[in-house]
Design a protein around this motif. Structure first.
Motif, PDB file in Angstrom:
ATOM      1  N   VAL A  37     -15.520   0.080  -8.429  1.00 25.98           N
ATOM      2  CA  VAL A  37     -15.557   0.543  -7.050  1.00 25.98           C
ATOM      3  C   VAL A  37     -14.195   0.240  -6.435  1.00 25.98           C
ATOM      4  O   VAL A  37     -13.601  -0.806  -6.712  1.00 25.98           O
ATOM      5  CB  VAL A  37     -16.701  -0.112  -6.249  1.00 25.98           C
ATOM      6  N   GLY A  38     -13.690   1.168  -5.638  1.00 25.79           N
ATOM      7  CA  GLY A  38     -12.383   0.936  -5.042  1.00 25.79           C
ATOM      8  C   GLY A  38     -11.937   2.101  -4.190  1.00 25.79           C
ATOM      9  O   GLY A  38     -12.749   2.954  -3.790  1.00 25.79           O
ATOM     10  N   ASN A  39     -10.634   2.160  -3.906  1.00 19.90           N
ATOM     11  CA  ASN A  39     -10.065   3.261  -3.142  1.00 19.90           C
ATOM     12  C   ASN A  39     -10.004   4.509  -4.016  1.00 19.90           C
ATOM     13  O   ASN A  39      -9.855   4.422  -5.244  1.00 19.90           O
ATOM     14  CB  ASN A  39      -8.660   2.902  -2.651  1.00 19.90           C
ATOM     15  N   ILE A  40     -10.086   5.652  -3.387  1.00 16.63           N
ATOM     16  CA  ILE A  40     -10.151   6.910  -4.115  1.00 16.63           C
ATOM     17  C   ILE A  40      -8.931   7.105  -5.018  1.00 16.63           C
ATOM     18  O   ILE A  40      -9.056   7.620  -6.136  1.00 16.63           O
ATOM     19  CB  ILE A  40     -10.314   8.107  -3.138  1.00 16.63           C
ATOM     20  N   GLU A  41      -7.766   6.655  -4.566  1.00 16.95           N
ATOM     21  CA  GLU A  41      -6.550   6.869  -5.364  1.00 16.95           C
ATOM     22  C   GLU A  41      -6.476   5.941  -6.576  1.00 16.95           C
ATOM     23  O   GLU A  41      -5.664   6.162  -7.483  1.00 16.95           O
ATOM     24  CB  GLU A  41      -5.297   6.696  -4.495  1.00 16.95           C
ATOM     25  N   ASP A  42      -7.333   4.927  -6.595  1.00 12.40           N
ATOM     26  CA  ASP A  42      -7.278   3.958  -7.688  1.00 12.40           C
ATOM     27  C   ASP A  42      -8.294   4.220  -8.794  1.00 12.40           C
ATOM     28  O   ASP A  42      -8.256   3.560  -9.831  1.00 12.40           O
ATOM     29  CB  ASP A  42      -7.492   2.535  -7.148  1.00 12.40           C
ATOM     30  N   LEU A  43      -9.201   5.153  -8.556  1.00 13.56           N
ATOM     31  CA  LEU A  43     -10.244   5.408  -9.543  1.00 13.56           C
ATOM     32  C   LEU A  43     -10.257   6.880  -9.950  1.00 13.56           C
ATOM     33  O   LEU A  43     -10.194   7.770  -9.108  1.00 13.56           O
ATOM     34  CB  LEU A  43     -11.628   5.052  -8.983  1.00 13.56           C
ATOM     35  N   SER A  44     -10.366   7.111 -11.231  1.00 10.90           N
ATOM     36  CA  SER A  44     -10.506   8.470 -11.739  1.00 10.90           C
ATOM     37  C   SER A  44     -11.227   8.413 -13.070  1.00 10.90           C
ATOM     38  O   SER A  44     -11.223   7.392 -13.759  1.00 10.90           O
ATOM     39  CB  SER A  44      -9.137   9.146 -11.905  1.00 10.90           C
TER      40      SER A  44
END
Length: 490
Positions: A37-44
């Protein structure tokens, strides 16, 4: 089936104090587990199925710690009834008129309507079974729905499978509960078989003690309707249990609107849990829901709807009612001092915690669900903002105070999607509606064979008799050796 999903773009309220919230967040789920779980830019995750949560809010699955799904087919029944009117009408007429087939259907429908509202875990306080077949039908209905549930089998000494009223029927029930518990290992199913005490005072105290010991020996979650009627001894018994060392850690006390300071201190001291049914407590004359009193004594309250016969099946409305009622009471306390309220003690995050994390802790699953934490099971809810004409300046506030079941877009239980794009997954809703309609009609037909509804005079006599039996049965806590050495006055 579990799979790999990335919920991305919306506000993520983890309720994990070590993580905080993510304004534009993402949650990665794989094989039923929250992986990240995290910021959108950190997870893909290119190989994950995307669930777009833009402008919405992702929260932990809601946990209802007291819901009677066996009454789901009789929606509206208790809308204008006080508690004693409702109890006598339900347990002497409507539930006896519910056949085995419709008991299973009611549990199935009641669990699905919970899922539809974003409630991923329930304690199903199931009562008034007349046969083994009825009990097993309700358990099967829960399993078919795919919800996470505690089948809290309600003990009593009413006639059961041919066993006459009294201790024989009580023993037949306990023996059957043991059979169901053995046949349904908790590690193999989302649905656990657990125990709900006989309403304290309705059976001899020695039987209440035996029920508590049975739950303890079998490592079962145990709950009871407790101190739920103001100015009455009905459903009390906390002092008697305490004096016999029968208040066990983790016990879930339901309602608790009539607790003395000593009793709430006893619950806190023995690490008990409290489930508050805001709307039915207020409607049916049970008293003021004890939100602040719980918090004052270090008890983190959980919430419930009680029964959808009387109130809406969503827990969002109970969070809202709990928060605003407590604010009203707090403000009125300031007004009584002829002052103007200048601050609010409780906020929307508190209300959300009462309906999610606290509920998970109450059912003993705080290490598995209740927060959006990597490593926990993926019980998640996405509340959409699509229905609104504007975005939200405070997404969490909108989620708690503005949302309804209509805004529950996606629901996931143990990593399995149960609702998507506002629609239940894997169910023909129109077919279910037709089955439920037919089931209610069968209940209506059976109702013609039941005793007539009680008159006001009969309800008053019903109350008098119940209080007399309660005093007699609870008094036995001091007359018989029910818990080891028994109670001895200092």
């Amino acid at each position: 089936m579990t799979g790999k999903y990335l919920l991305t773009g919306g506000y993520v309220a983890t309720l994990d104090d070590s993580l905080g919230d993510f304004t534009k967040g993402a949650v990665l789920v794989e094989d039923g587990v929250i992986k990240a779980v995290g910021n959108i830019e950190d997870l893909s995750a290119t190989d994950a199925e995307m669930i777009d949560t833009t402008d919405g809010v992702v929260i932990p699955g809601m946990v209802d710690t007291h819901r009677h799904v066996s009454m789901a087919l009789t929606r509206g029944l208790g809308a204008d009834q006080s508690l004693l009117h409702f109890l006598s009408n339900t347990y002497l007429r409507w539930l006896p008129a519910t056949g085995v087939e419709d008991m299973q259907l009611s549990a199935f429908v009641g669990a699905l309507e919970a899922l539809d509202c974003g409630v991923t875990t329930i304690i199903d306080t199931c009562e008034s079974f007349h046969s083994k077949e009825h009990a097993e039908a309700e358990l099967q209905g829960l399993k078919e729905s795919g919800i996470r549930a505690f089948f809290a089998y309600g003990m009593c000494d009413g006639e059961y499978n041919g066993a006459p009223v009294g201790k024989d029927a009580w023993k037949a029930r306990l023996d059957h509960l043991a059979e169901m518990h053995a046949a349904n290992p908790s590690h193999q199913s989302l649905v656990q078989v657990t125990l709900q005490l006989s309403i304290p005072g309705t059976v001899p105290f020695s039987l209440t003690a035996a029920e508590i010991k049975f739950a303890q020996e079998n490592n079962m979650l145990c709950c009871s309707h407790s101190c739920g009627l103001k100015n009455s001894v009905i459903s009390t018994g906390l002092d008697e249990r305490a004096d016999n060392d029968l208040m066990l850690p983790g016990h879930v006390y339901i309602h608790c609107t009539n607790l003395s300071d000593r009793q709430i201190q006893l619950i806190a001291k023995t690490e008990g849990k409290v489930s508050i049914a805001m709307e039915t407590d207020m409607q049916m004359g049970m008293g003021i829901p004890p939100i602040r009193n719980c918090l004052k004594h270090g008890i983190q309250p959980s919430l419930s709807i009680d029964t959808s016969t009387a109130v809406a099946p969503d827990l969002l409305s109970q969070m809202r009612l709990a928060l605003q009622t407590q604010r009203l009471l707090d403000n009125e306390a300031i007004h009584s001092q002829r002052q103007v309220p200048m601050h609010l003690d409780y906020n929307v995050r508190d209300a959300l915690r009462w309906g999610t994390r606290n509920g998970a802790d109450a059912v003993g699953l705080g290490d598995l669900i209740g927060t959006i934490t990597p490593g926990k099971r993926a019980d998640l809810v996405f509340l959409s903002n699509k229905r609104f004409l504007t975005p939200s300046a405070y997404p969490l506030g909108t989620a708690v105070l503005h949302s309804t079941a209509a805004d529950v877009d996606t629901v996931m239980v143990n990593g399995v999607v149960k609702k998507r794009d506002g629609q239940l997954v894997g169910h023909d809703v129109e077919v279910i509606r037709q089955k439920a309609k037919a089931g209610l009609q069968r209940i209506f037909e059976n109702l013609e064979k039941m005793r007539p509804e009680m008159t006001p005079e009969e309800i008053s006599k019903y109350l008098e008799d119940a209080e007399r039996f309660s005093r007699i049965n609870l008094g036995q806590a001091y007359l018989t050796n029910v818990a080891g050495d028994g109670f001895r006055p200092a």
